[in-house]
Design an enzyme around this catalytic site. Structure first.
Site, short mmCIF file in Angstrom:
data_model
loop_
_atom_site.label_atom_id
_atom_site.label_comp_id
_atom_site.label_asym_id
_atom_site.label_seq_id
_atom_site.Cartn_x
_atom_site.Cartn_y
_atom_site.Cartn_z
CG HIS A 193 -7.68 4.13 0.94
ND1 HIS A 193 -7.12 3.94 0.04
CD2 HIS A 193 -6.79 5.20 1.75
CE1 HIS A 193 -5.79 4.22 -0.28
NE2 HIS A 193 -5.47 5.06 0.86
CG HIS A 215 -1.74 1.08 1.21
ND1 HIS A 215 -3.18 0.87 1.51
CD2 HIS A 215 -1.68 2.61 1.20
CE1 HIS A 215 -3.88 2.11 1.45
NE2 HIS A 215 -3.07 3.06 1.34
CG HIS A 252 -1.46 6.77 -1.77
ND1 HIS A 252 -2.65 6.90 -2.34
CD2 HIS A 252 -1.50 6.34 -0.77
CE1 HIS A 252 -3.59 6.41 -1.27
NE2 HIS A 252 -2.77 6.09 -0.41
CD GLN A 312 -6.86 10.70 -1.53
OE1 GLN A 312 -6.11 10.06 -1.45
NE2 GLN A 312 -7.90 10.80 -0.75
CD GLU A 360 -6.21 7.03 6.04
OE1 GLU A 360 -6.77 7.00 4.82
OE2 GLU A 360 -5.14 7.35 6.25
CG ASP A 391 -0.75 5.60 3.25
OD1 ASP A 391 -1.27 5.31 2.50
OD2 ASP A 391 -1.27 5.78 4.46
CD1 TRP A 399 -3.74 12.10 3.89
CD2 TRP A 399 -2.62 12.58 1.96
NE1 TRP A 399 -4.45 12.35 2.77
CE2 TRP A 399 -3.97 12.50 1.59
CE3 TRP A 399 -1.72 12.57 0.94
CZ2 TRP A 399 -4.42 12.73 0.28
CZ3 TRP A 399 -2.30 12.63 -0.44
CH2 TRP A 399 -3.56 12.78 -0.75
N1 17E Z 1 -5.06 9.23 0.84
C1 17E Z 1 -5.71 8.60 1.71
O1 17E Z 1 -7.12 8.94 1.47
N2 17E Z 1 -5.37 8.40 2.79
C2 17E Z 1 -3.91 8.34 3.14
N3 17E Z 1 -3.25 7.72 4.21
C3 17E Z 1 -3.20 8.65 2.27
C4 17E Z 1 -3.53 9.08 0.86
C5 17E Z 1 -1.57 8.72 2.18
FE FE2 Z 2 -3.55 5.16 1.65
#
Ligand code: 17E
Ligand code: FE2
Length: 421
Positions: A213, A59, A61, A155, A216, A312, A318
């Site tokens: 995702h 994982h 990006h 995203q 989170e 990540d 982030w």
């Molecule tokens: N985008 C997201 O939704 N969550 C993250 N932890 C990162 C990007 C790095």
């Molecule tokens: Fe992520």
């Protein structure tokens, strides 16, 4: 025919050293003291060092890496949601070439710490799908050196972003390997549920895997994981489905979590925790006590559910200080998850090797086993405990029997008698 003999490898879980004979890129024989090999075989002495399958980063990006150096991308609250906002405001000027240059630098850093298998999210909430085009080219260009799986990741939302669901579908048609989603970012709970269901529908339609995702957030009411797991169970996608982050599980009450775990077990979904990012991003709306926000790694693992760790971010809106070193991720992960019994430390490398490979769904060709591609790394340690305790570096990485790189031992100059070995 090309052949190599790697002598004196310490494999995990075995007492005695073994020799590894490789022919035409495949493990041909793994046994104690192999003496008869064809003439011309290249012989390497591994000196009793720990020899394990390559690290996996399931994982990251890659389209975001090193984007944090734009002052307009600065994330002042340190929260996930500000990260998404800053990215949205600054992502407009990307080009295929520029993305590839950054992504390649990140891959280089990861590979030099022992990674050979990467799964990357790619933001497809962009009508031009620029990052996807870059990543599709890259997957092809690097395939001899590193495996790259690509997730079509909306995203800014499958529904919160106008036409997000269509862009995800377009990305799958163009060759993305997995369907992504971000239900906790959708405008309503119902949209979030719909996005998870749509992700599974698309996965079935295009024969892809799913990696979402999921939850989170520290909002204990964010319960999209149950939707994901139920979908994985009902569609039969099972272990081809992955829940990433699942931070809200940290905050669920135990009665609910107990019930949830039954479904998680039935569903066979994989879990990816990102310890450094989520210890940084979560708890941002707490006063004291401040939650950690990492999913229940130890509890999932002890329940027989597959959990792995991932990087990540590498310097994006982030998280500013990711460097692609999976040993560092592992170090943080076992601390934050409180997995520090001697046995847990001994087995900790699983979180960045076999458990990651299981998540990536590559177990049919992964591991030091006769018949598999001869991919492995050698650590500057003799045991799993020593590797983790000393956060050791990787002495070499071998891919299809050939060195990707070898690292010279560190040289220390000193006249101090205490410091001389
Ligand atoms: N985008 C997201 O939704 N969550 C993250 N932890 C990162 C990007 C790095
Ligand atoms: Fe992520």
């Amino acid at each position: 025919m090309k052949s190599s003999l790697f002598k004196n490898a310490a494999l995990r879980g075995t007492e005695n050293l073994v020799d590894i004979y490789v022919e035409n890129g495949l493990f041909k024989q793994i046994a104690a003291n192999i003496t008869t090999v064809p003439e011309g075989t290249h012989v390497v002495d591994l000196g009793g060092k720990l020899t394990i399958p390559p690290y996996c980063d399931p994982h990251i990006h890659l389209d975001y890496v090193f984007s944090a150096f734009n002052p307009a991308a600065a994330n002042k609250t340190g929260s996930l949601f500000e990260g998404i906002q800053r990215w949205s405001e600054t992502k407009g000027s990307l080009t295929v070439n520029e993305i590839k240059i950054r992504a390649k630098q990140a891959m280089r850093q990861e590979m030099l710490t022992g990674v050979q298998h990467i799964r990357t999210h790619v933001d497809v909430t962009d009508p031009k799908l620029t990052a996807l085009k870059a990543m599709l080219e890259l997957r092809e260009e690097v395939k001899e050196s590193c495996d790259l799986q690509i997730i079509a990741f909306p995203q800014e939302g499958m529904y919160a972003y106008k036409g997000g669901d269509e862009l995800v579908e377009e990305a799958l048609k163009m060759g993305a390997d997995l369907v992504g989603a971000i239900p906790h970012f959708e405008f309503t709970r119902e949209d979030g549920v719909k996005s998870v269901e749509r992700a599974f529908e698309l996965a079935v339609k295009y024969d892809k895997m799913v990696d979402i995702h999921c939850d989170e957030t520290d909002d204990e009411q964010s319960r999209f994981l149950e939707v994901l797991a139920a979908q994985a169970y009902r569609t039969g996608l099972a272990e081809k489905a992955t829940a990433s982050h699942t931070c809200a599980m940290h905050s669920y009450n135990n009665a609910y979590t107990y019930k949830l775990f039954r479904l998680l077990g039935l569903s066979k979904v994989n879990f990816i925790a990102c310890p450094t990012e989520n210890i940084h991003l979560q708890g941002r709306f707490d006063n004291f006590p401040k939650r950690r926000g990492l999913t229940r790694v130890k509890e999932l693992h002890d329940a027989g559910i597959n959990v792995c760790f991932a990087q990540d971010s590498m310097s994006d809106p982030w998280y500013p200080v990711g460097n692609g070193n999976l040993m560092n991720i592992l170090d943080a992960g076992i601390h934050i998850a409180q997995m520090m019994s001697m046995e847990e430390i001994d087995n900790a490398l699983d979180f960045i090797t076999i458990n990651g490979a299981r998540t990536l769904n590559i177990l049919d060709s992964y591991g030091i086993k006769e018949g598999n591609p001869a991919n492995f790394i050698v650590l500057n340690a003799k045991t799993g405990f020593e590797a983790v305790c000393n956060r050791v570096s990787v002495a070499c990485s071998v891919r299809k029997g050939e060195f990707l790189f070898e690292r010279e031992p560190e040289v220390i100059k000193t006249n101090n008698p205490l410091l001389q070995a």
